[in-house]
Design a protein around this motif. Structure first.
Motif, PDB file in Angstrom:
ATOM      1  N   MET A   1       0.853  -1.184   0.000  1.00 28.63           N
ATOM      2  CA  MET A   1       0.000   0.000   0.000  1.00 28.63           C
ATOM      3  C   MET A   1       0.893   1.240   0.000  1.00 28.63           C
ATOM      4  SD  MET A   1      -2.573   1.787  -0.009  1.00 28.63           S
ATOM      5  CE  MET A   1      -3.637   0.421  -0.332  1.00 28.63           C
ATOM      6  N   THR A   2       0.793   2.047  -1.037  1.00 29.51           N
ATOM      7  CA  THR A   2       1.692   3.200  -1.149  1.00 29.51           C
ATOM      8  C   THR A   2       0.938   4.534  -1.241  1.00 29.51           C
ATOM      9  OG1 THR A   2       1.719   2.873  -3.527  1.00 29.51           O
ATOM     10  CG2 THR A   2       3.527   1.884  -2.296  1.00 29.51           C
ATOM     11  N   SER A   3      -0.376   4.503  -1.147  1.00 27.17           N
ATOM     12  CA  SER A   3      -1.120   5.748  -1.320  1.00 27.17           C
ATOM     13  C   SER A   3      -1.496   6.366   0.030  1.00 27.17           C
ATOM     14  CB  SER A   3      -2.398   5.468  -2.123  1.00 27.17           C
ATOM     15  OG  SER A   3      -3.306   6.531  -1.943  1.00 27.17           O
ATOM     16  N   PRO A   4      -0.915   7.530   0.383  1.00 25.52           N
ATOM     17  CA  PRO A   4      -1.259   8.185   1.647  1.00 25.52           C
ATOM     18  C   PRO A   4      -2.749   8.515   1.723  1.00 25.52           C
ATOM     19  CG  PRO A   4       0.662   9.230   0.639  1.00 25.52           C
ATOM     20  CD  PRO A   4       0.102   8.271  -0.375  1.00 25.52           C
ATOM     21  N   GLN A   5      -3.375   8.826   0.589  1.00 19.45           N
ATOM     22  CA  GLN A   5      -4.795   9.182   0.585  1.00 19.45           C
ATOM     23  C   GLN A   5      -5.657   7.992   1.021  1.00 19.45           C
ATOM     24  OE1 GLN A   5      -2.748   9.784  -1.987  1.00 19.45           O
ATOM     25  NE2 GLN A   5      -2.723  12.008  -2.172  1.00 19.45           N
ATOM     26  N   VAL A   6      -5.297   6.807   0.514  1.00 16.42           N
ATOM     27  CA  VAL A   6      -6.077   5.614   0.870  1.00 16.42           C
ATOM     28  C   VAL A   6      -5.904   5.314   2.360  1.00 16.42           C
ATOM     29  CG1 VAL A   6      -6.343   3.139   0.489  1.00 16.42           C
ATOM     30  CG2 VAL A   6      -5.971   4.660  -1.455  1.00 16.42           C
ATOM     31  N   ILE A   7      -4.666   5.392   2.856  1.00 13.28           N
ATOM     32  CA  ILE A   7      -4.413   5.115   4.281  1.00 13.28           C
ATOM     33  C   ILE A   7      -5.163   6.139   5.143  1.00 13.28           C
ATOM     34  CG2 ILE A   7      -2.608   5.072   6.061  1.00 13.28           C
ATOM     35  CD1 ILE A   7      -0.732   3.960   3.833  1.00 13.28           C
ATOM     36  N   ASP A   8      -5.150   7.379   4.733  1.00  7.58           N
ATOM     37  CA  ASP A   8      -5.859   8.436   5.464  1.00  7.58           C
ATOM     38  C   ASP A   8      -7.356   8.122   5.555  1.00  7.58           C
ATOM     39  OD1 ASP A   8      -5.789  11.068   6.710  1.00  7.58           O
ATOM     40  OD2 ASP A   8      -7.053  11.651   5.006  1.00  7.58           O
ATOM     41  N   ARG A   9      -7.928   7.647   4.456  1.00 10.28           N
ATOM     42  CA  ARG A   9      -9.352   7.309   4.450  1.00 10.28           C
ATOM     43  C   ARG A   9      -9.628   6.135   5.391  1.00 10.28           C
ATOM     44  NH1 ARG A   9     -11.972   3.852   1.346  1.00 10.28           N
ATOM     45  NH2 ARG A   9     -10.347   3.743  -0.245  1.00 10.28           N
ATOM     46  N   TRP A  10      -8.737   5.130   5.372  1.00  3.11           N
ATOM     47  CA  TRP A  10      -8.898   3.994   6.290  1.00  3.11           C
ATOM     48  C   TRP A  10      -8.947   4.478   7.736  1.00  3.11           C
ATOM     49  CZ3 TRP A  10      -4.608   0.182   4.207  1.00  3.11           C
ATOM     50  CH2 TRP A  10      -5.053  -0.404   3.031  1.00  3.11           C
ATOM     51  N   VAL A  11      -8.029   5.410   8.080  1.00  6.36           N
ATOM     52  CA  VAL A  11      -7.931   5.883   9.470  1.00  6.36           C
ATOM     53  C   VAL A  11      -9.192   6.648   9.859  1.00  6.36           C
ATOM     54  CG1 VAL A  11      -6.666   7.452  10.996  1.00  6.36           C
ATOM     55  CG2 VAL A  11      -5.411   5.907   9.462  1.00  6.36           C
ATOM     56  N   ARG A  12      -9.724   7.435   8.918  1.00  7.37           N
ATOM     57  CA  ARG A  12     -10.904   8.251   9.219  1.00  7.37           C
ATOM     58  C   ARG A  12     -12.187   7.445   9.234  1.00  7.37           C
ATOM     59  NH1 ARG A  12     -11.758  11.218   5.243  1.00  7.37           N
ATOM     60  NH2 ARG A  12      -9.856  11.062   4.036  1.00  7.37           N
ATOM     61  N   GLU A  13     -12.222   6.349   8.487  1.00  6.73           N
ATOM     62  CA  GLU A  13     -13.471   5.587   8.342  1.00  6.73           C
ATOM     63  C   GLU A  13     -13.335   4.174   8.893  1.00  6.73           C
ATOM     64  OE1 GLU A  13     -14.533   5.745   4.201  1.00  6.73           O
ATOM     65  OE2 GLU A  13     -14.294   7.914   4.118  1.00  6.73           O
ATOM     66  N   LEU A  14     -12.884   4.095  10.152  1.00  9.19           N
ATOM     67  CA  LEU A  14     -12.717   2.767  10.766  1.00  9.19           C
ATOM     68  C   LEU A  14     -14.056   2.055  10.866  1.00  9.19           C
ATOM     69  CD1 LEU A  14     -10.293   3.431  13.732  1.00  9.19           C
ATOM     70  CD2 LEU A  14      -9.854   2.063  11.701  1.00  9.19           C
ATOM     71  N   ASP A  15     -14.088   0.811  10.442  1.00  9.60           N
ATOM     72  CA  ASP A  15     -15.308   0.019  10.535  1.00  9.60           C
ATOM     73  C   ASP A  15     -14.888  -1.404  10.894  1.00  9.60           C
ATOM     74  OD1 ASP A  15     -17.634  -1.350  10.306  1.00  9.60           O
ATOM     75  OD2 ASP A  15     -18.026  -0.845   8.217  1.00  9.60           O
ATOM     76  N   TYR A  16     -14.888  -1.680  12.219  1.00 12.45           N
ATOM     77  CA  TYR A  16     -14.379  -2.980  12.669  1.00 12.45           C
ATOM     78  C   TYR A  16     -15.277  -4.137  12.246  1.00 12.45           C
ATOM     79  CZ  TYR A  16     -11.086  -0.406  15.596  1.00 12.45           C
ATOM     80  OH  TYR A  16     -10.089   0.414  16.036  1.00 12.45           O
TER      81      TYR A  16
END
Ligand SMILES: CC(C)(COP(=O)(O)OP(=O)(O)OC[C@H]1O[C@@H](n2cnc3c(N)ncnc32)[C@H](O)[C@@H]1OP(=O)(O)O)[C@@H](O)C(=O)NCCC(=O)NCCS
Length: 147
Positions: A1-16
């Motif tokens: 995973m190399t996209s900061p935007q995708v990682i940022d979205r994961w962090v903001r939209e946590l869904d366990y």
């Protein structure tokens, strides 16, 4: 995973309920990450997918197996709808994962030929392993299997 935007979205939209992460720590350093993925599709609610990666410096110490066991345990929880776990392994590149999955009772269900290509390299076969959750043998104490 190399996209900061995708990682940022994961962090903001946590869904366990969709992806449950389980981390292994040494001090304040994350040394392992295992995830249990569930599908939103009704037809696939009974299937979970496991993914795991251990810091190369900490491999072969039983951390991967311990995380896998813990995730299988979570999948077996009484309120879980999960019946089957799937674990994908790149045939020639992920031999330790193949060994660990087979040692835990995962069975190879399918092979997709020339399925994974890393950057511009040659494609690799992908093995799909599966485990029937209710039949899984869960260790009382995973530490007993470490060395
Ligand atoms: C697969 C992975 C998670 C295992 O984590 P780990 O903490 O090293 O796992 P463990 O120490 O619990 O067990 C590793 C087992 O693999 C074996 N192993 C290590 N390298 C191996 C190789 N090249 N070929 C075969 N077996 C190997 C070890 O001997 C050990 O087995 P044992 O306990 O029976 O002796 C880790 O290697 C990793 O992060 N790999 C890269 C990511 C990956 O392949 N993920 C899987 C797909 S999602």
């Amino acid at each position: 995973m190399t996209s900061p935007q995708v990682i940022d979205r994961w962090v903001r939209e946590l869904d366990y309920a969709r992806v449950l992460p389980l981390l292994a720590w040494e001090g304040d350093r994350i040394i392992g990450d295992g995830t249990l993925h569930r599908s939103r599709a009704e037809a696939r609610r009974h299937i979970g997918e496991l993914r795991i990666v251990i810091d190369p410096e900490y491999r072969n110490r039983g951390v991967g197996r311990t995380l896998l066991h813990a995730l299988v345990d979570i999948a077996r929880a009484a309120d879980s709808q999960l019946e089957k776990l799937v674990f994908e392994v790149v045939a020639d590149a992920e031999r330790a994962a193949t060994h660990t999955a087979e040692a835990m009772g995962f069975v190879k269900a399918a092979t997709f030929a020339a399925h994974i290509r890393y950057f511009a390299g040659e494609p690799h076969d992908l093995h799909v392993y599966e485990l029937q959750v209710r039949e899984a043998q869960v260790l009382e104490d995973p530490a007993a299997y470490m060395y």
